[in-house]
Design an enzyme around this catalytic site. Structure first.
Site, PDB file in Angstrom:
ATOM      1  N   HIS A 113     -14.086  -6.831 -31.491  1.00 16.84           N
ATOM      2  CA  HIS A 113     -12.995  -7.884 -32.012  1.00 16.84           C
ATOM      3  C   HIS A 113     -13.603  -8.407 -33.701  1.00 16.84           C
ATOM      4  O   HIS A 113     -14.398  -8.160 -33.878  1.00 16.84           O
ATOM      5  CB  HIS A 113     -11.870  -8.687 -31.631  1.00 16.84           C
ATOM      6  CG  HIS A 113     -11.580  -8.159 -29.739  1.00 16.84           C
ATOM      7  ND1 HIS A 113     -10.787  -7.167 -30.302  1.00 16.84           N
ATOM      8  CD2 HIS A 113     -11.871  -8.654 -29.209  1.00 16.84           C
ATOM      9  CE1 HIS A 113     -10.567  -6.634 -28.727  1.00 16.84           C
ATOM     10  NE2 HIS A 113     -11.634  -7.415 -27.850  1.00 16.84           N
ATOM     11  N   GLU A 154     -17.544  -7.500 -19.891  1.00 17.08           N
ATOM     12  CA  GLU A 154     -16.549  -8.711 -19.599  1.00 17.08           C
ATOM     13  C   GLU A 154     -16.679  -9.558 -19.023  1.00 17.08           C
ATOM     14  O   GLU A 154     -17.166  -9.720 -17.441  1.00 17.08           O
ATOM     15  CB  GLU A 154     -15.074  -7.842 -18.376  1.00 17.08           C
ATOM     16  CG  GLU A 154     -14.688  -6.722 -19.448  1.00 17.08           C
ATOM     17  CD  GLU A 154     -13.559  -6.842 -20.346  1.00 17.08           C
ATOM     18  OE1 GLU A 154     -13.549  -7.862 -20.844  1.00 17.08           O
ATOM     19  OE2 GLU A 154     -12.345  -6.025 -21.018  1.00 17.08           O
ATOM     20  N   HIS A 186     -17.909  -8.518 -24.417  1.00 16.70           N
ATOM     21  CA  HIS A 186     -15.953  -8.968 -24.594  1.00 16.70           C
ATOM     22  C   HIS A 186     -15.574  -9.870 -23.813  1.00 16.70           C
ATOM     23  O   HIS A 186     -16.546  -9.861 -22.652  1.00 16.70           O
ATOM     24  CB  HIS A 186     -14.808  -7.691 -24.405  1.00 16.70           C
ATOM     25  CG  HIS A 186     -15.052  -6.293 -25.370  1.00 16.70           C
ATOM     26  ND1 HIS A 186     -14.069  -6.661 -26.260  1.00 16.70           N
ATOM     27  CD2 HIS A 186     -16.103  -6.256 -25.614  1.00 16.70           C
ATOM     28  CE1 HIS A 186     -14.410  -5.137 -27.091  1.00 16.70           C
ATOM     29  NE2 HIS A 186     -15.432  -4.610 -26.448  1.00 16.70           N
TER      30      HIS A 186
END
Length: 469
Positions: free
Chosen positions: A302, A432, A371
């Site tokens: 992102h 993650e 992430h």
């Protein structure tokens, strides 16, 4: 979960627009230059910072068949040999039997199923754009005659009859990291690099080039083909300006604004021009990895207008991802046998294909995307994703250290068709680090102790996998 960047193409897959949580009732969808007629009571809109589009409208205009099962709340989209299935309220879809994680669950509004714009782009092979001023979604198919890299650059103000782009090399994306300015192109170009004074700056002219259609999706580009990349955290550089400097021949100019005179070297491989400001001699530095070191790409998911997942207290995934990437980079720089490259080192946006292109062009040995997750409030823990079989061993090693260093629940190693792990060719994983939607996980993720521990774990995993003592 949310996932110098290159081939900005087919890019945006994670479009997010902070500050717009209300419905945009006047939102339009333009497919290959023509506006799609949407249901009057259910149009594309921004919901919880995600652009959601009516899947039936888009799919049927692309020739897909759409089947809705009310009892199971399942929508199935199929065409030729492709079958996609989504369930309302669930953030995992299936594409030809493989699980795909969505950045927002599908929802039903006024009898119409809305799905994330990102999914449309990734799984239907479309180039996706968003104009926040006009609230317009643009979709371009790859065989439509536009979006194939030969049309007038975006925002040029031309309506038909634009300048002929055939034969030009396209500039797809740019990035600044580790005192290296990187320019991704669609082919070979011969940069003319020189310095100027009053003030000090480095100028890079790329002859016979044009901005790719999707360049403006990753970087600012105004109607006059001008823009700039703000650089922070590097005292030598304040910003990097760029423009369509000349029309004859079509030339793009980049200007690196310096605080004082500084040496540099130029590396020019097919598809990647790199200006290295850490080389003071002015002589070419050896390409990344050509010194016998292993090349590790660390990808902070992102950035900029795409915040990623939003935590229960409002914390943003992009901030966690970047903090972790910078900590990992600092540790890897201490390893004499490793060259580390970040896809982004500040709050900038990179398309998914840009991130892949960086790793491909520098021939990285491994690719690691960082992430944080999102889901039901009860969901917690860490998990590691990979797509291709040659990434399984890396995923297994990295997850072992992620689990140990985080102290969070073990959610396992999983396969998923994620762009950055699917389109890369070197072993690639997506980590993650925990769930921002879980109060306990979120509180841990933003502590220095957690981040430092996990950064050390990631580095330990990298070294074990690469066989570095």
């Amino acid at each position: 979960m949310k996932k110098f960047g290159f081939l900005v193409l087919l890019f945006v897959f994670g479009l997010v627009f902070p500050g717009y949580s209300h419905a945009a009732t006047d939102t339009k969808i333009i497919l290959d230059g023509k506006e799609i007629v949407q249901p009057s009571d259910t149009k594309a809109e921004i919901i919880n910072s995600k652009v959601m589009v009516p899947i039936r409208v888009v799919s049927e205009n692309l020739g897909y068949s759409v089947e809705w099962k009310q009892q199971t709340q399942t929508v199935t989209i199929s065409k030729d040999n492709t079958a996609m299935q989504m369930i309302v309220g669930q953030k995992t879809a299936t594409v030809n039997g493989s699980n795909v994680n969505l950045d927002a669950p599908p929802l039903v509004k006024n009898g119409t199923t809305l799905v994330p714009l990102r999914f449309i782009g990734e799984e239907m092979g479309l180039k996706v754009g968003w104009n926040n001023t006009t609230k317009t979604v643009t979709l371009v198919t790859q065989n439509s005659g536009s979006g194939n890299g030969t049309t007038t650059p975006p925002n040029s103000g031309n309506e038909g009859g634009g300048s002929d782009q055939e034969g030009l090399v396209l500039v797809n994306g740019i990035s600044f990291s580790d005192n290296r300015f990187m320019i991704a192109t669609s082919g070979s170009t011969k940069p003319n690099v020189f310095t100027m004074t009053g003030p000090d700056r480095i100028v890079i002219d790329l002859p016979n080039t044009a901005f790719a259609d999707s360049f403006s999706e990753g970087q600012a580009l105004d109607s006059n083909q001008n823009g700039q990349l703000v650089v922070s955290g590097y005292p030598d550089v304040s910003k990097i300006r760029y423009s369509l400097y000349s029309n004859s021949p079509s030339t793009i100019r980049f200007v690196i604004d310096l605080s004082s005179s500084k040496g540099y070297s130029v590396q020019n491989d097919s598809g990647l021009v790199m200006i290295n400001l850490d080389n003071q001699s002015g002589t070419p530095a050896p390409p990344v990895g050509n010194n016998g070191k292993k090349v590790v790409v660390i990808d902070a998911g992102h950035g900029d207008q795409d915040p990623g997942a939003i935590g229960v207290t409002g914390k943003r995934e992009k901030d966690f991802n970047l903090a972790m990437a910078l900590k990992v980079e600092a540790l890897l720089k201490k390893e004499s046998k490793i060259d580390v490259v970040l896809t982004r080192s500040d709050d900038t946006f990179l398309a998914l294909k840009e991130r892949v292109k960086i790793a491909q062009d520098i021939k990285a040995d491994i690719f690691i995307s960082i992430h944080a997750n999102s889901g039901p409030t009860a969901a917690n823990g860490v998990e590691t994703f990979y797509t291709r079989s040659n990434s399984k061993a890396l995923a297994t090693v990295m997850h072992k250290y992620l689990l140990q260093s985080s102290g969070l629940k073990d959610r396992g190693v999983k396969t998923a068709s994620l762009h950055v792990t699917r389109e890369t060719t070197m072993p690639a994983v997506l980590l993650e680090g925990g769930f921002l939607s879980n109060k306990s996980d979120e509180a841990a993720l933003f502590t220095e102790s957690f981040q430092n521990s996990v950064a050390k774990g990631i580095v330990a995993g990298v070294k074990e996998y690469l066989g570095i003592q």
